[in-house]
Design a protein around this motif. Structure first.
Motif, PDB file in Angstrom:
ATOM      1  N   LYS A 107       1.262   4.153  -3.990  1.00 44.49           N
ATOM      2  CA  LYS A 107       2.386   3.253  -3.716  1.00 44.49           C
ATOM      3  C   LYS A 107       1.995   1.807  -3.938  1.00 44.49           C
ATOM      4  O   LYS A 107       2.793   0.989  -4.403  1.00 44.49           O
ATOM      5  CB  LYS A 107       2.857   3.439  -2.270  1.00 44.49           C
ATOM      6  CG  LYS A 107       3.793   4.596  -2.069  1.00 44.49           C
ATOM      7  CD  LYS A 107       4.533   4.457  -0.753  1.00 44.49           C
ATOM      8  CE  LYS A 107       5.665   5.444  -0.664  1.00 44.49           C
ATOM      9  NZ  LYS A 107       6.457   5.284   0.563  1.00 44.49           N
TER      10      LYS A 107
ATOM     11  N   ASP B 151       7.322  10.298   6.144  1.00 40.99           N
ATOM     12  CA  ASP B 151       8.635   9.718   5.852  1.00 40.99           C
ATOM     13  C   ASP B 151       9.649  10.821   5.540  1.00 40.99           C
ATOM     14  O   ASP B 151       9.366  12.004   5.677  1.00 40.99           O
ATOM     15  CB  ASP B 151       8.523   8.711   4.690  1.00 40.99           C
ATOM     16  CG  ASP B 151       8.113   9.377   3.375  1.00 40.99           C
ATOM     17  OD1 ASP B 151       7.804   8.634   2.416  1.00 40.99           O
ATOM     18  OD2 ASP B 151       8.084  10.627   3.296  1.00 40.99           O
ATOM     19  N   SER B 152      10.832  10.400   5.107  1.00 40.80           N
ATOM     20  CA  SER B 152      11.917  11.358   4.877  1.00 40.80           C
ATOM     21  C   SER B 152      11.631  12.287   3.704  1.00 40.80           C
ATOM     22  O   SER B 152      12.271  13.329   3.569  1.00 40.80           O
ATOM     23  CB  SER B 152      13.229  10.599   4.635  1.00 40.80           C
ATOM     24  OG  SER B 152      13.065   9.690   3.564  1.00 40.80           O
ATOM     25  N   ASN B 153      10.671  11.897   2.842  1.00 44.90           N
ATOM     26  CA  ASN B 153      10.287  12.772   1.720  1.00 44.90           C
ATOM     27  C   ASN B 153       9.107  13.665   2.077  1.00 44.90           C
ATOM     28  O   ASN B 153       8.505  14.270   1.198  1.00 44.90           O
ATOM     29  CB  ASN B 153       9.907  11.913   0.505  1.00 44.90           C
ATOM     30  CG  ASN B 153      11.079  11.103  -0.001  1.00 44.90           C
ATOM     31  OD1 ASN B 153      12.220  11.579  -0.012  1.00 44.90           O
ATOM     32  ND2 ASN B 153      10.817   9.868  -0.405  1.00 44.90           N
TER      33      ASN B 153
ATOM     34  N   GLU C 191       6.265  12.753   2.965  1.00 45.21           N
ATOM     35  CA  GLU C 191       5.037  12.177   2.434  1.00 45.21           C
ATOM     36  C   GLU C 191       4.323  11.408   3.548  1.00 45.21           C
ATOM     37  O   GLU C 191       4.945  10.596   4.239  1.00 45.21           O
ATOM     38  CB  GLU C 191       5.364  11.219   1.283  1.00 45.21           C
ATOM     39  CG  GLU C 191       4.147  10.728   0.536  1.00 45.21           C
ATOM     40  CD  GLU C 191       4.536   9.875  -0.671  1.00 45.21           C
ATOM     41  OE1 GLU C 191       5.637  10.092  -1.215  1.00 45.21           O
ATOM     42  OE2 GLU C 191       3.752   8.997  -1.032  1.00 45.21           O
TER      43      GLU C 191
ATOM     44  N   GLN D 293       2.556   8.682   5.583  1.00 43.79           N
ATOM     45  CA  GLN D 293       2.550   7.234   5.454  1.00 43.79           C
ATOM     46  C   GLN D 293       1.508   6.575   6.351  1.00 43.79           C
ATOM     47  O   GLN D 293       1.037   5.482   6.062  1.00 43.79           O
ATOM     48  CB  GLN D 293       3.934   6.663   5.799  1.00 43.79           C
ATOM     49  CG  GLN D 293       5.046   7.110   4.862  1.00 43.79           C
ATOM     50  CD  GLN D 293       4.817   6.652   3.437  1.00 43.79           C
ATOM     51  OE1 GLN D 293       4.278   5.579   3.191  1.00 43.79           O
ATOM     52  NE2 GLN D 293       5.197   7.477   2.494  1.00 43.79           N
TER      53      GLN D 293
ATOM     54  N   GLU E 111       7.422   4.159  15.061  1.00 47.92           N
ATOM     55  CA  GLU E 111       8.344   5.122  14.453  1.00 47.92           C
ATOM     56  C   GLU E 111       9.643   4.457  14.030  1.00 47.92           C
ATOM     57  O   GLU E 111       9.905   3.298  14.363  1.00 47.92           O
ATOM     58  CB  GLU E 111       8.630   6.261  15.447  1.00 47.92           C
ATOM     59  CG  GLU E 111       7.464   7.228  15.622  1.00 47.92           C
ATOM     60  CD  GLU E 111       7.828   8.431  16.468  1.00 47.92           C
ATOM     61  OE1 GLU E 111       7.788   9.557  15.935  1.00 47.92           O
ATOM     62  OE2 GLU E 111       8.146   8.240  17.657  1.00 47.92           O
ATOM     63  N   ASN E 112      10.436   5.228  13.273  1.00 50.52           N
ATOM     64  CA  ASN E 112      11.748   4.769  12.805  1.00 50.52           C
ATOM     65  C   ASN E 112      11.658   3.502  11.965  1.00 50.52           C
ATOM     66  O   ASN E 112      12.522   2.640  12.030  1.00 50.52           O
ATOM     67  CB  ASN E 112      12.695   4.531  13.993  1.00 50.52           C
ATOM     68  CG  ASN E 112      12.969   5.819  14.751  1.00 50.52           C
ATOM     69  OD1 ASN E 112      13.232   6.848  14.150  1.00 50.52           O
ATOM     70  ND2 ASN E 112      12.872   5.745  16.075  1.00 50.52           N
TER      71      ASN E 112
ATOM     72  N   ASP F 183       9.061   1.814   8.412  1.00 47.22           N
ATOM     73  CA  ASP F 183       8.488   2.126   7.106  1.00 47.22           C
ATOM     74  C   ASP F 183       7.514   3.295   7.143  1.00 47.22           C
ATOM     75  O   ASP F 183       7.268   3.923   6.119  1.00 47.22           O
ATOM     76  CB  ASP F 183       7.765   0.889   6.552  1.00 47.22           C
ATOM     77  CG  ASP F 183       8.756  -0.146   6.048  1.00 47.22           C
ATOM     78  OD1 ASP F 183       8.355  -1.015   5.259  1.00 47.22           O
ATOM     79  OD2 ASP F 183       9.933  -0.082   6.449  1.00 47.22           O
ATOM     80  N   TYR F 184       6.935   3.578   8.296  1.00 46.84           N
ATOM     81  CA  TYR F 184       5.992   4.688   8.410  1.00 46.84           C
ATOM     82  C   TYR F 184       6.674   6.019   8.703  1.00 46.84           C
ATOM     83  O   TYR F 184       6.010   7.048   8.773  1.00 46.84           O
ATOM     84  CB  TYR F 184       4.964   4.401   9.507  1.00 46.84           C
ATOM     85  CG  TYR F 184       3.915   3.356   9.132  1.00 46.84           C
ATOM     86  CD1 TYR F 184       3.109   2.767  10.109  1.00 46.84           C
ATOM     87  CD2 TYR F 184       3.724   2.961   7.816  1.00 46.84           C
ATOM     88  CE1 TYR F 184       2.158   1.819   9.775  1.00 46.84           C
ATOM     89  CE2 TYR F 184       2.774   2.014   7.471  1.00 46.84           C
ATOM     90  CZ  TYR F 184       1.993   1.456   8.461  1.00 46.84           C
ATOM     91  OH  TYR F 184       1.048   0.512   8.127  1.00 46.84           O
ATOM     92  N   GLY F 185       7.960   6.041   8.890  1.00 50.25           N
ATOM     93  CA  GLY F 185       8.635   7.294   9.208  1.00 50.25           C
ATOM     94  C   GLY F 185       8.438   7.667  10.667  1.00 50.25           C
ATOM     95  O   GLY F 185       8.393   6.798  11.539  1.00 50.25           O
ATOM     96  N   ASN F 186       8.317   8.971  10.920  1.00 49.77           N
ATOM     97  CA  ASN F 186       8.181   9.481  12.284  1.00 49.77           C
ATOM     98  C   ASN F 186       7.016  10.446  12.398  1.00 49.77           C
ATOM     99  O   ASN F 186       6.562  11.007  11.400  1.00 49.77           O
ATOM    100  CB  ASN F 186       9.476  10.176  12.708  1.00 49.77           C
ATOM    101  CG  ASN F 186      10.631   9.197  12.810  1.00 49.77           C
ATOM    102  OD1 ASN F 186      10.543   8.168  13.468  1.00 49.77           O
ATOM    103  ND2 ASN F 186      11.706   9.513  12.126  1.00 49.77           N
TER     104      ASN F 186
END
Lengths: 178, 171
Positions: A103, B116-118, B120, B122, B152-153, B155-158
């Motif tokens: 990234k 993250d939401s994909n 992946e 983070q 959480e919630n 750029d790093y996702g959850n």
């Protein structure tokens, strides 16, 4: 120029001749003369226009074409440095909190730096000298796979290897590499 | 509460507010939920990332990219930045057991995977001896934070996975 315009108005006030004055009667009592400088024509918009001195006309032209002049006299390196600094700052600000190298190096600003071509190599090396960073991908791409850092165990070793390489190729002045 | 006392209340809050360091303010700009629950524990350092820090390593940046020297990836682990591959790295270091419990358990060390939401990975955080969590924010600083929710919630996702192992020296 303002002084000349003021003198012109004072002359007209002394004449006390409204039909000869270009100013309305109510403006005579104002301290500031209503004079506008027509820079395109380099003349004063008065009944008897006075041309601006040549030095002022030269300065005005230079301020409009400064960047073009820099390009004409071949100061490309300065323009590249400005572009690199802006892109590097944008890239660092956007990727400072990322841990995925993929990234980090796929950020558009980083890719535009690679797009600058070989001109970016000395700029990158100078940036690496200030502080280590993830420039290895860019250097690898810009040097067609030269790998002076092969065998390096960590980023610090790889950075030092690239700086020595940069010095040997003349990208860095002697003594600039660590 | 009257208008005057409301104004005075704001002034009192400002005077009692913690003075953040510039590096901390930068972290707060991206993770505002850190406010009041974190502190800086190291300087900016691009030489190691959150994955290395979670393993207690500060001399290498973990990356699966094969073409570049200067980055580290353990032998025997698939070269991919995915949860299963990185889970295997942690397994090499004894983090085998999965758990849903975020609370501190004496005698155990925990690792949290931020995804993250994909799906992946983070970010990775580790729980330290005082029950708080420690994170390396990319190339930026290390921080100690009260909980996982503050990162959480964003750029790093959850957090989707927690691993634990027995702490060194524990029975």
């Amino acid at each position: 120029m303002q002084g000349l315009a003021t003198c012109r108005v004072l002359q007209m006030e002394e004449q006390n001749s409204p039909e000869e004055s270009v100013y309305p009667r109510d403006w005579i009592s104002h301290k500031k003369p209503r004079v506008r400088f027509d820079l395109a024509g380099y003349t004063l918009s008065t009944p008897e226009p006075q041309p601006l001195p040549d030095v002022i006309r030269y300065i005005h032209a230079l301020s409009e074409k400064q960047v073009t002049l820099l390009e004409r006299i071949g100061q490309y390196s300065h323009a590249d440095e400005i572009k690199f600094e802006r892109l590097a700052e944008e890239w660092e600000r956007a990727t400072i909190f990322l841990s995925s190298l993929t990234k980090i190096v796929l950020h558009p600003a980083y890719q535009r730096i690679i797009g600058m071509g070989p001109a970016a190599i000395p700029l990158i090396l100078r940036e690496m000298k200030k502080k280590p960073g993830h420039w290895l991908w860019a250097l690898d791409a810009l040097t067609n796979g030269e790998s002076p850092a092969s065998g390096s165990q960590n980023l610090m070793e790889a950075t030092e290897a690239w700086l020595r390489w940069g010095e040997s190729r003349g990208y860095l002045n002697t003594g600039e590499a660590r | 509460m009257g208008r005057i006392s409301r104004l005075f209340k704001h002034r009192r809050s400002a005077m009692n507010a913690r003075q953040y360091l510039p590096d901390e303010l930068l972290a707060l700009s991206l993770f505002p939920n850190l406010d009041g629950v974190f502190r800086k524990t190291s300087e900016f350092d691009p030489l190691y990332n959150c994955l290395a820090w979670a393993l207690g390593i500060t001399w290498a940046w973990f990356s699966h990219e094969t073409r570049l020297a200067g980055y580290y990836w353990p032998a025997g682990v698939p070269r991919e930045w995915t949860v299963p591959a990185i889970q295997k790295i942690f397994a090499f270091h004894g983090y085998v057991e999965e758990t849903a419990n975020r609370d501190f358990e004496p005698g155990f060390e925990k690792i949290a995977f931020f995804v993250d939401s994909n799906n992946e990975p983070q970010h990775f955080a580790k729980q330290i001896a005082n029950g708080k969590w420690s994170s390396k924010l990319g190339q930026h600083i290390d921080i100690e934070h009260e909980n996982l929710e503050c990162l959480e919630n964003g750029d790093y996702g959850n957090v989707t996975l927690l691993l634990k192992r027995k702490a060194a020296g524990s029975i």
